[in-house]
Motif scaffolding. Structure first.
Motif, mmCIF file in Angstrom:
data_model
loop_
_atom_site.group_PDB
_atom_site.id
_atom_site.type_symbol
_atom_site.label_atom_id
_atom_site.label_comp_id
_atom_site.label_asym_id
_atom_site.label_seq_id
_atom_site.Cartn_x
_atom_site.Cartn_y
_atom_site.Cartn_z
ATOM 1 N N PHE A 141 17.987 3.065 -5.870
ATOM 2 C CA PHE A 141 18.140 3.518 -4.753
ATOM 3 C C PHE A 141 17.084 3.150 -3.728
ATOM 4 O O PHE A 141 15.914 3.122 -3.907
ATOM 5 C CB PHE A 141 17.969 5.141 -5.053
ATOM 6 N N VAL A 142 17.414 2.833 -2.574
ATOM 7 C CA VAL A 142 16.442 2.476 -1.536
ATOM 8 C C VAL A 142 15.984 3.785 -0.793
ATOM 9 O O VAL A 142 16.643 4.566 -0.338
ATOM 10 C CB VAL A 142 17.048 1.797 -0.368
ATOM 11 N N ASP A 143 14.526 3.896 -1.151
ATOM 12 C CA ASP A 143 13.828 5.204 -0.689
ATOM 13 C C ASP A 143 12.871 4.954 0.549
ATOM 14 O O ASP A 143 12.258 5.698 1.090
ATOM 15 C CB ASP A 143 13.289 5.983 -1.779
ATOM 16 N N ARG A 144 12.942 3.574 0.876
ATOM 17 C CA ARG A 144 11.778 3.217 1.765
ATOM 18 C C ARG A 144 12.107 1.838 2.632
ATOM 19 O O ARG A 144 12.749 0.787 1.914
ATOM 20 C CB ARG A 144 10.620 3.040 1.012
ATOM 21 N N VAL A 145 12.036 1.616 3.991
ATOM 22 C CA VAL A 145 12.042 0.684 4.478
ATOM 23 C C VAL A 145 10.593 0.423 5.274
ATOM 24 O O VAL A 145 10.398 1.326 6.037
ATOM 25 C CB VAL A 145 13.129 0.724 5.605
ATOM 26 N N LEU A 166 19.549 3.984 10.299
ATOM 27 C CA LEU A 166 19.079 5.257 10.968
ATOM 28 C C LEU A 166 20.251 6.002 11.142
ATOM 29 O O LEU A 166 20.285 7.159 11.429
ATOM 30 C CB LEU A 166 18.013 5.083 12.046
ATOM 31 N N SER A 167 21.434 5.472 11.236
ATOM 32 C CA SER A 167 22.617 5.933 11.531
ATOM 33 C C SER A 167 23.368 6.449 10.263
ATOM 34 O O SER A 167 24.433 7.261 10.355
ATOM 35 C CB SER A 167 23.598 5.258 12.421
ATOM 36 N N GLN A 168 22.957 5.887 9.280
ATOM 37 C CA GLN A 168 23.452 6.277 7.990
ATOM 38 C C GLN A 168 22.974 7.101 7.095
ATOM 39 O O GLN A 168 22.117 6.953 5.982
ATOM 40 C CB GLN A 168 23.597 4.640 7.163
ATOM 41 N N SER A 177 18.330 12.232 4.876
ATOM 42 C CA SER A 177 17.711 11.847 6.288
ATOM 43 C C SER A 177 16.499 11.071 6.099
ATOM 44 O O SER A 177 15.716 11.038 5.271
ATOM 45 C CB SER A 177 17.606 12.885 7.001
ATOM 46 N N TRP A 178 16.538 9.809 7.020
ATOM 47 C CA TRP A 178 15.331 9.051 7.335
ATOM 48 C C TRP A 178 14.206 9.660 7.975
ATOM 49 O O TRP A 178 14.408 10.492 9.000
ATOM 50 C CB TRP A 178 15.458 7.717 7.905
ATOM 51 N N ARG A 179 12.791 9.631 7.577
ATOM 52 C CA ARG A 179 11.696 10.003 8.241
ATOM 53 C C ARG A 179 10.766 8.923 8.661
ATOM 54 O O ARG A 179 10.305 8.246 7.591
ATOM 55 C CB ARG A 179 11.110 11.077 7.598
ATOM 56 N N TRP A 211 9.622 3.765 7.082
ATOM 57 C CA TRP A 211 10.645 4.630 7.137
ATOM 58 C C TRP A 211 10.885 5.221 5.719
ATOM 59 O O TRP A 211 11.151 4.339 4.766
ATOM 60 C CB TRP A 211 11.972 4.468 7.807
ATOM 61 N N VAL A 212 10.971 6.567 5.530
ATOM 62 C CA VAL A 212 11.232 7.169 4.015
ATOM 63 C C VAL A 212 12.041 8.113 3.929
ATOM 64 O O VAL A 212 12.589 8.628 4.802
ATOM 65 C CB VAL A 212 9.648 7.616 3.411
ATOM 66 N N ARG A 213 12.857 8.340 2.650
ATOM 67 C CA ARG A 213 13.666 9.538 2.575
ATOM 68 C C ARG A 213 13.761 9.966 1.042
ATOM 69 O O ARG A 213 13.042 9.261 0.025
ATOM 70 C CB ARG A 213 15.109 8.875 2.885
#
Length: 213
Positions: A141-145, A166-168, A177-179, A211-213
């Motif tokens: 799972f991608v949890d960071r960009v 950010l729209s996904q 959600s991304w933060r 960005w993290v989620r």
């Protein structure tokens, strides 16, 4: 679960490439990419996962990317990663025919010759799209960009774009959600000093974001 980190430089409209190459040449930004993807504790190594086009865009003298375990995804199972007469590569490199098999390898440490610290998705657009679509319940799972946001110029000549991550988000698609993380959080995660605020190089303005989620 294998946590994946996307690392990408993208314009405000998410442009990432032109004619199978980067539209910009930013030495300081590339140095950041090299340092953050290769920094790992002693006895371990990071993985960089990429598609065939991204692999081919890397100059021959830098392939495979040093001090990192390289995984290249190509549907051509006979694809030749390195010339037949190439010397033994300075870093491990594997060919996989699908994202699923590549992620399966990362999920089984016994299939790797080194201890993996972090796993980075480095391109291209289709790999960004497919990994961003992975659900939190998946094995990976991608949890960071790590986003280098190219602020100006607009680079309107881009012909390759990454998904608007950010729209996904939101409950509609089952993704959290991304933060945007504070700069101090980025530096702590990176383990080294990251320039803060808007940077300028060769007339290009950009900013290092996480960005993290």
């Amino acid at each position: 679960m294998t946590r994946l980190t996307i690392i990408v430089a993208a314009t405000l409209t998410n442009g990432i490439g032109q004619n199978s190459r980067l539209p910009w040449r930013l030495s300081k930004e590339m140095a950041y990419f090299a340092k953050i993807t290769s920094s790992a504790p002693d006895g371990s190594m990071n993985t960089v996962v990429m598609g065939r086009n991204t692999w081919e865009s890397i100059p021959a003298k830098f392939k495979p990317l040093p001090r990192r375990l390289n995984i290249v995804i190509s549907t051509n199972k006979q694809y030749e990663l390195l010339p037949a007469d190439a010397t033994v590569p300075a870093a491990p490199v594997y060919l996989h025919s699908s994202l699923d098999t590549a992620l399966a390898r990362l999920s089984h440490p016994e299939k790797l010759e080194v201890l993996i610290h972090r796993s980075f998705i480095i391109g291209g657009a289709s790999l960004y799209r497919d990994t961003l679509a992975l659900l939190p319940t998946a094995d990976s799972f991608v949890d960071r960009v790590l986003l280098t946001r190219i602020l100006s110029p607009a680079f309107e000549q881009c012909d390759v774009y990454m998904p608007d991550f950010l729209s996904q988000q939101g409950s509609a698609n089952g993704l959290p959600s991304w933060r945007r993380a504070a700069h101090a959080e980025l530096q702590e995660w990176a383990g080294f000093e990251v320039p803060q605020g808007i940077q300028e190089e060769k007339g290009v303005k950009y900013e290092f974001q996480m960005w993290v989620r």
